[in-house]
Design a protein around this motif. Structure first.
Motif, mmCIF file in Angstrom:
data_model
loop_
_atom_site.group_PDB
_atom_site.id
_atom_site.type_symbol
_atom_site.label_atom_id
_atom_site.label_comp_id
_atom_site.label_asym_id
_atom_site.label_seq_id
_atom_site.Cartn_x
_atom_site.Cartn_y
_atom_site.Cartn_z
ATOM 1 N N PHE A 102 0.212 -1.393 -0.141
ATOM 2 C CA PHE A 102 0.114 -0.024 -0.151
ATOM 3 C C PHE A 102 0.630 1.576 0.179
ATOM 4 C CE2 PHE A 102 -3.418 -2.716 2.149
ATOM 5 C CZ PHE A 102 -3.941 -2.621 1.012
ATOM 6 N N TYR A 103 1.461 1.457 0.802
ATOM 7 C CA TYR A 103 3.054 2.273 0.750
ATOM 8 C C TYR A 103 3.108 2.886 -0.685
ATOM 9 C CZ TYR A 103 6.321 5.777 2.088
ATOM 10 O OH TYR A 103 7.022 6.856 2.933
ATOM 11 N N ASN A 104 3.771 1.447 -1.463
ATOM 12 C CA ASN A 104 4.240 2.017 -2.192
ATOM 13 C C ASN A 104 3.309 1.813 -3.658
ATOM 14 O OD1 ASN A 104 6.893 0.700 -1.361
ATOM 15 N ND2 ASN A 104 6.535 -1.280 -1.826
ATOM 16 N N GLN A 105 2.190 1.827 -3.300
ATOM 17 C CA GLN A 105 1.328 2.370 -4.395
ATOM 18 C C GLN A 105 0.758 3.978 -3.627
ATOM 19 O OE1 GLN A 105 -2.412 0.330 -4.657
ATOM 20 N NE2 GLN A 105 -1.217 -1.671 -3.753
ATOM 21 N N GLY A 106 1.271 4.256 -3.001
ATOM 22 C CA GLY A 106 1.192 5.799 -2.306
ATOM 23 C C GLY A 106 0.083 5.946 -1.625
ATOM 24 N N ARG A 107 -0.586 5.141 -1.454
ATOM 25 C CA ARG A 107 -1.736 4.738 -1.227
ATOM 26 C C ARG A 107 -1.589 5.370 1.200
ATOM 27 N NH1 ARG A 107 -6.380 1.110 -2.025
ATOM 28 N NH2 ARG A 107 -7.640 3.136 -1.946
ATOM 29 N N LYS A 108 -2.773 5.940 1.302
ATOM 30 C CA LYS A 108 -2.505 6.090 2.988
ATOM 31 C C LYS A 108 -3.625 4.526 3.663
ATOM 32 C CE LYS A 108 -3.677 11.143 3.004
ATOM 33 N NZ LYS A 108 -4.267 11.908 2.781
ATOM 34 N N ILE A 109 -3.882 4.031 4.567
ATOM 35 C CA ILE A 109 -3.948 3.719 5.579
ATOM 36 C C ILE A 109 -4.611 4.018 6.239
ATOM 37 C CG2 ILE A 109 -3.602 0.631 6.457
ATOM 38 C CD1 ILE A 109 -1.187 0.703 4.997
ATOM 39 N N GLN A 110 -5.581 2.943 7.144
ATOM 40 C CA GLN A 110 -6.356 2.620 8.398
ATOM 41 C C GLN A 110 -6.510 1.530 8.841
ATOM 42 O OE1 GLN A 110 -10.973 4.238 9.326
ATOM 43 N NE2 GLN A 110 -9.966 6.154 8.369
ATOM 44 N N LEU A 111 -5.816 1.542 10.179
ATOM 45 C CA LEU A 111 -5.961 0.198 11.617
ATOM 46 C C LEU A 111 -6.877 -0.289 12.152
ATOM 47 C CD1 LEU A 111 -2.689 -0.775 12.158
ATOM 48 C CD2 LEU A 111 -3.163 -1.116 10.283
ATOM 49 N N HIS A 112 -8.216 -0.549 11.930
ATOM 50 C CA HIS A 112 -8.842 -0.976 12.060
ATOM 51 C C HIS A 112 -8.711 -1.636 13.812
ATOM 52 C CE1 HIS A 112 -12.352 0.781 10.171
ATOM 53 N NE2 HIS A 112 -11.424 2.101 9.998
ATOM 54 N N MET A 113 -8.398 -1.617 15.144
ATOM 55 C CA MET A 113 -7.980 -2.663 15.809
ATOM 56 C C MET A 113 -8.756 -2.986 16.642
ATOM 57 S SD MET A 113 -4.057 -0.490 15.920
ATOM 58 C CE MET A 113 -3.352 -1.919 17.392
ATOM 59 N N GLY A 114 -8.742 -3.542 18.025
ATOM 60 C CA GLY A 114 -9.114 -3.657 18.498
ATOM 61 C C GLY A 114 -8.546 -3.819 20.484
ATOM 62 N N HIS A 115 -9.336 -3.562 21.547
ATOM 63 C CA HIS A 115 -9.073 -3.937 22.570
ATOM 64 C C HIS A 115 -8.325 -4.755 23.124
ATOM 65 C CE1 HIS A 115 -10.816 -0.131 23.450
ATOM 66 N NE2 HIS A 115 -10.322 0.448 23.950
ATOM 67 N N ILE A 116 -7.260 -5.468 22.615
ATOM 68 C CA ILE A 116 -6.378 -6.968 22.752
ATOM 69 C C ILE A 116 -4.807 -6.490 22.973
ATOM 70 C CG2 ILE A 116 -5.900 -8.988 21.852
ATOM 71 C CD1 ILE A 116 -8.156 -8.733 19.349
ATOM 72 N N PHE A 117 -4.735 -7.101 24.088
ATOM 73 C CA PHE A 117 -3.418 -6.845 24.474
ATOM 74 C C PHE A 117 -2.350 -7.281 23.244
ATOM 75 C CE2 PHE A 117 -6.083 -8.677 28.527
ATOM 76 C CZ PHE A 117 -6.329 -7.107 29.573
ATOM 77 N N ASN A 118 -1.205 -6.249 23.182
ATOM 78 C CA ASN A 118 -0.682 -5.808 24.267
ATOM 79 C C ASN A 118 -1.578 -3.947 23.355
ATOM 80 O OD1 ASN A 118 0.551 -2.958 25.704
ATOM 81 N ND2 ASN A 118 1.332 -4.598 27.351
ATOM 82 N N TRP A 119 -1.498 -3.369 23.556
ATOM 83 C CA TRP A 119 -1.705 -2.171 22.417
ATOM 84 C C TRP A 119 -0.299 -1.538 22.409
ATOM 85 C CZ3 TRP A 119 -5.980 -3.403 25.657
ATOM 86 C CH2 TRP A 119 -6.082 -2.644 26.455
ATOM 87 N N GLU A 120 -0.226 -1.596 23.864
ATOM 88 C CA GLU A 120 0.879 0.254 24.221
ATOM 89 C C GLU A 120 1.600 -0.614 23.980
ATOM 90 O OE1 GLU A 120 0.337 2.448 25.226
ATOM 91 O OE2 GLU A 120 -1.469 2.443 26.367
ATOM 92 N N VAL A 121 2.320 -1.368 23.520
ATOM 93 C CA VAL A 121 3.931 -2.162 22.427
ATOM 94 C C VAL A 121 3.678 -2.312 21.630
ATOM 95 C CG1 VAL A 121 5.232 -4.261 22.340
ATOM 96 C CG2 VAL A 121 4.473 -4.358 25.002
ATOM 97 N N ALA A 122 2.343 -2.430 20.277
ATOM 98 C CA ALA A 122 1.916 -2.421 19.378
ATOM 99 C C ALA A 122 2.678 -1.155 19.246
ATOM 100 C CB ALA A 122 1.131 -2.727 18.822
ATOM 101 N N ASN A 123 2.246 0.013 19.718
ATOM 102 C CA ASN A 123 1.811 1.229 19.802
ATOM 103 C C ASN A 123 3.273 2.060 19.564
ATOM 104 O OD1 ASN A 123 0.656 4.471 19.574
ATOM 105 N ND2 ASN A 123 1.964 4.042 21.809
ATOM 106 N N LEU A 124 3.872 1.512 20.162
ATOM 107 C CA LEU A 124 5.514 1.682 20.524
ATOM 108 C C LEU A 124 6.218 1.425 19.243
ATOM 109 C CD1 LEU A 124 5.895 4.317 22.545
ATOM 110 C CD2 LEU A 124 7.855 2.149 23.764
ATOM 111 N N ALA A 125 5.698 0.155 18.934
ATOM 112 C CA ALA A 125 6.624 -0.864 17.554
ATOM 113 C C ALA A 125 6.380 -0.401 16.784
ATOM 114 C CB ALA A 125 6.444 -1.977 18.081
ATOM 115 N N MET A 126 5.281 0.180 16.276
ATOM 116 C CA MET A 126 4.544 0.042 14.922
ATOM 117 C C MET A 126 5.423 1.207 14.151
ATOM 118 S SD MET A 126 2.946 -1.434 12.436
ATOM 119 C CE MET A 126 1.364 -1.351 13.965
ATOM 120 N N PRO A 127 5.904 2.594 14.651
ATOM 121 C CA PRO A 127 6.494 3.641 13.584
ATOM 122 C C PRO A 127 8.124 3.084 13.797
ATOM 123 C CG PRO A 127 5.615 4.797 16.083
ATOM 124 C CD PRO A 127 5.690 3.106 16.393
ATOM 125 N N LEU A 128 8.142 2.217 14.220
ATOM 126 C CA LEU A 128 9.530 1.221 13.465
ATOM 127 C C LEU A 128 9.183 -0.262 12.735
ATOM 128 C CD1 LEU A 128 10.853 0.718 17.609
ATOM 129 C CD2 LEU A 128 11.689 2.744 15.995
#
Length: 302
Positions: A102-128
């Protein structure tokens, strides 16, 4: 106040994980057996979701949930001093090519997530783990010291945080940016009359409209990250594309697909969802029939 809280939690975060998990085990037992924190809510939700189970089966899920619940907070504290190496080791994406395509197509993305553990770890890791500008919508808290602490924590690796109360205005500076917008779409809506209604674990349940409407208006691809635990403290995400072109879908279809994926994910690891929140606090009435979006044409009252 902020510096006192931050200093104490930072020092706590320097402890080894084996010791922190020992603390977590003790707190989980205290919350479940002594304080009985929201135990009625947890067991009530489990009865709704798994009526076919025995009481003993639901209790086993509840006990594991409380350990995951306290692990979530202990791991979040650890993130105050966690290194990039720690994050990359603790959160892995199974199929990152979904993002890359999707990035190579130049498109944005929405992530539709749930309250599934551990969202805080995912939040910090995702930009990397992705070339996207990673944007997370959050709900501000009243305590300013804790809000400042969470903004610092969640923004350590470059995550952009936008308050849900000012979402439309706050995202304007990023409208020409190739971003990935993370939305927790399983939260109970503010008002059931401004929601999509459909079955969730067999019970009529309201879902917020915003995630679907934003994706359809801008025709932004929507991805569901099925987060699961490989072992204690280690998480993986399987990326499932819900829709490449949401604008082409009929109203409600995106939410129906999200609901199905979320429910399947919870059934696979039932102790990893946030059962302590009042997901079914609104009761279905015939007045909500105009908002019923299940594929069958009739509402539950008909």
């Amino acid at each position: 106040m902020y510096y006192i809280v931050y200093g104490f939690l930072y020092l706590l975060s320097l402890l080894p994980m084996w010791l922190l998990y020992g603390v977590s085990d003790g707190i989980a037992l205290l919350l479940y057996a002594v304080i009985r924190y929201r135990r009625g809510v947890v067991l009530g939700n489990l009865r709704i979701a798994f009526p076919e189970m025995t009481d003993a089966g639901r209790l086993r899920i509840a006990k594991r949930f409380y350990r995951n619940f306290t692990d979530n907070f202990i791991e979040t504290i650890k993130l105050l001093s966690a290194s990039e190496r720690f994050l990359r080791k603790r959160f892995v994406i199974d199929n990152p090519e979904v993002f890359d395509d999707f990035y190579n197509q130049g498109r944005k993305i929405q992530l539709h997530m749930g309250h599934i553990f551990n969202w805080e770890v995912a939040n910090l890791a995702m930009p990397l783990l992705t070339p996207y500008t990673f944007i997370v919508v959050y709900m501000p808290v009243e305590n300013k010291a804790f809000e400042r602490l969470f903004l610092h924590l969640r923004g350590r690796t470059g995550t952009v945080l936008l308050p849900a109360t000012k979402m439309q205005r706050s995202i304007i500076p990023y409208r020409n940016t190739q971003y990935m917008l993370a939305l927790v779409a399983d939260q109970a809506p503010g008002g059931p009359e401004h929601s999509y209604w459909l079955n969730f674990f067999g019970r009529p349940t309201p879902f917020v409209r915003g995630p679907e409407r934003g994706a359809r208006i801008a025709d932004i691809p929507v991805v569901f990250p099925r987060v699961y635990k490989s072992r204690r403290g280690y998480y993986r995400a399987e990326l499932i594309t819900i829709a490449e072109h949401p604008a082409e879908l009929p109203e409600g279809e995106l939410t129906r697909r999200y609901r199905q994926l979320l429910e399947e994910s919870i059934r696979k690891e039932p102790d990893s969802w946030l059962w302590s929140h009042k997901r079914w606090k609104f009761t279905w009435t015939p007045g909500f029939s105009p908002y019923w979006i299940e594929q069958e044409s009739f509402a539950p009252s008909e």
